[in-house]
Design a protein around this motif. Structure first.
Motif, PDB file in Angstrom:
ATOM      1  N   TRP A   1     -13.239  -7.429  15.893  1.00  0.00           N
ATOM      2  CA  TRP A   1     -12.094  -7.078  15.050  1.00  0.00           C
ATOM      3  C   TRP A   1     -12.548  -6.916  13.603  1.00  0.00           C
ATOM      4  CZ3 TRP A   1      -7.065  -6.320  16.811  1.00  0.00           C
ATOM      5  CH2 TRP A   1      -6.823  -6.676  18.149  1.00  0.00           C
TER       6      TRP A   1
ATOM      7  N   TRP B   1      -5.667  -6.635  10.946  1.00  0.00           N
ATOM      8  CA  TRP B   1      -6.835  -6.582  11.817  1.00  0.00           C
ATOM      9  C   TRP B   1      -6.735  -5.404  12.776  1.00  0.00           C
ATOM     10  CZ3 TRP B   1     -10.945  -9.721  11.022  1.00  0.00           C
ATOM     11  CH2 TRP B   1     -10.739 -10.844  10.199  1.00  0.00           C
TER      12      TRP B   1
ATOM     13  N   TYR C   1     -11.082  -6.522   9.494  1.00  0.00           N
ATOM     14  CA  TYR C   1      -9.958  -6.685   8.563  1.00  0.00           C
ATOM     15  C   TYR C   1      -9.966  -5.479   7.626  1.00  0.00           C
ATOM     16  CZ  TYR C   1      -6.668  -9.056   5.435  1.00  0.00           C
ATOM     17  OH  TYR C   1      -5.569  -9.406   4.681  1.00  0.00           O
TER      18      TYR C   1
ATOM     19  N   ALA D   1      -6.391 -11.269  14.505  1.00  0.00           N
ATOM     20  CA  ALA D   1      -7.389 -10.607  15.344  1.00  0.00           C
ATOM     21  C   ALA D   1      -7.133 -10.917  16.819  1.00  0.00           C
ATOM     22  CB  ALA D   1      -8.797 -11.047  14.932  1.00  0.00           C
TER      23      ALA D   1
ATOM     24  N   ASP E   1     -14.710 -10.160  12.010  1.00  0.00           N
ATOM     25  CA  ASP E   1     -14.609 -11.545  12.457  1.00  0.00           C
ATOM     26  C   ASP E   1     -15.733 -11.915  13.424  1.00  0.00           C
ATOM     27  OD1 ASP E   1     -13.885 -10.269  14.831  1.00  0.00           O
ATOM     28  OD2 ASP E   1     -12.250 -11.687  15.270  1.00  0.00           O
TER      29      ASP E   1
END
Length: 313
Positions: free
Chosen positions: A205, A216, A207, A179, A201
């Protein structure tokens, strides 16, 4: 014993690396059992470079895959084919269950994620497909959990959602290993493509998974519904279109084959080659166009790279 979480991170790091056999077991080229060599090496350990030997000598338990229920995070999984005369040089020739010709690593079971190195690049599978056998690695700490017992597939738990890639300039968006804008590039995802969101996160960002790639992506480029290109309002005196990418924007050199990208003195493949930039290099865009971008890189000022080899975000 090897730390399972570190092995998962090490396997994920390989996603997007070019397949090469035998390779150097790094981002310059890696094959299926080479990924295991890398995972062990990252923790100061060693394993034989060969899927048949890993199955027969490095697994404490093995079994046939009947469903996803059989699998456990951290297992090695294998594809199998009958022995042929061409295999007679293999030390395991003629032994059961056959030629374990390909190996992968289970990095998740819900959702299912099998990470493996194959041509053209390392990726993940989300279905059992042709994976035929599992093996518990002797050197991996599975936390004392019991061996899986075959049984019916569990009901899926809704832990993911579908999102869509969107960027006002219509250009592909970068998926990265970590990220961070400075992290290694995994893939460039086109606008309008659907991705499977798995987690955030908390710092902008997300995933995501896209066609076997995981990594990411900045969540400002993700929307919950497909977004058509906006229709411009009619105007008797339209304003000139701004540059699609303002000067000073940073971009990342990218190529699907992982090879360095050519920087030229003029926007033409027929002109002199000035330099070659490795994949992942950050450059500053001076002038953006559909086919060629004029860029700065360090002391190199005002040279040209084909736009398709540059990613934003």
């Amino acid at each position: 014993m090897l730390d399972l979480n570190k092995m998962i991170d090490s396997a994920h790091e390989c996603i997007g690396w070019p397949y090469e056999s035998p390779g150097t077991n790094d981002k310059n080229g890696i094959d299926c059992s080479g990924m295991f060599v890398k995972m062990y090496r990252d923790q100061g350990a060693k394993i034989y470079h060969g899927s048949n030997t890993i199955f027969r000598e490095y697994c404490s338990e093995t079994g046939k895959i009947t469903s996803a229920r059989d699998l456990q995070v951290g297992m090695a999984v294998f594809k199998c084919k009958p022995w042929t005369d061409a295999d007679k040089g293999n030390k395991w020739y003629g032994t059961e269950p056959g030629n374990l010709s390909h190996i992968g690593f289970v990095t998740s079971v819900n959702p299912l994620e099998i990470t493996h190195c194959t041509s053209p690049v390392a990726k993940t599978d989300s279905t059992i497909g042709k994976w035929a056998y599992w093996g518990k690695l002797k050197d991996v700490d599975y936390g004392g959990s019991p061996s899986p017992e075959p049984g019916p597939d569990p009901e899926p738990t809704p832990v993911t959602k579908t999102m869509y890639v969107y960027a006002e300039n219509g250009k592909p968006v970068n998926m990265r290993r970590k990220a961070s804008k400075q992290a290694e590039l995994v893939e460039r995802v086109p606008v309008g493509a659907s991705v499977i969101w798995q987690k955030d996160d908390g710092n902008g960002w997300a995933y995501v998974k896209y066609h076997g790639f995981v990594g990411w992506m900045m969540d400002c480029y993700l929307v919950s519904e497909p977004t058509p290109a906006p229709s411009p309002d009619p105007s008797p005196d339209p304003e000139p279109d701004p540059d699609p990418v303002p000067p000073g924007t940073m971009a990342t050199v990218w190529a699907e084959n992982g090879k360095p990208v050519k920087m030229r003195s003029r926007p033409s493949t027929g002109c002199n080659l000035y330099d070659e930039l490795p994949v992942g290099t950050e450059v500053e865009i001076v002038k953006y166009a559909d086919n060629w971008c004029r860029v700065n890189h360090g002391v190199r000022k005002g040279w040209y790279i084909m736009t398709k080899f540059l990613g934003l975000g």
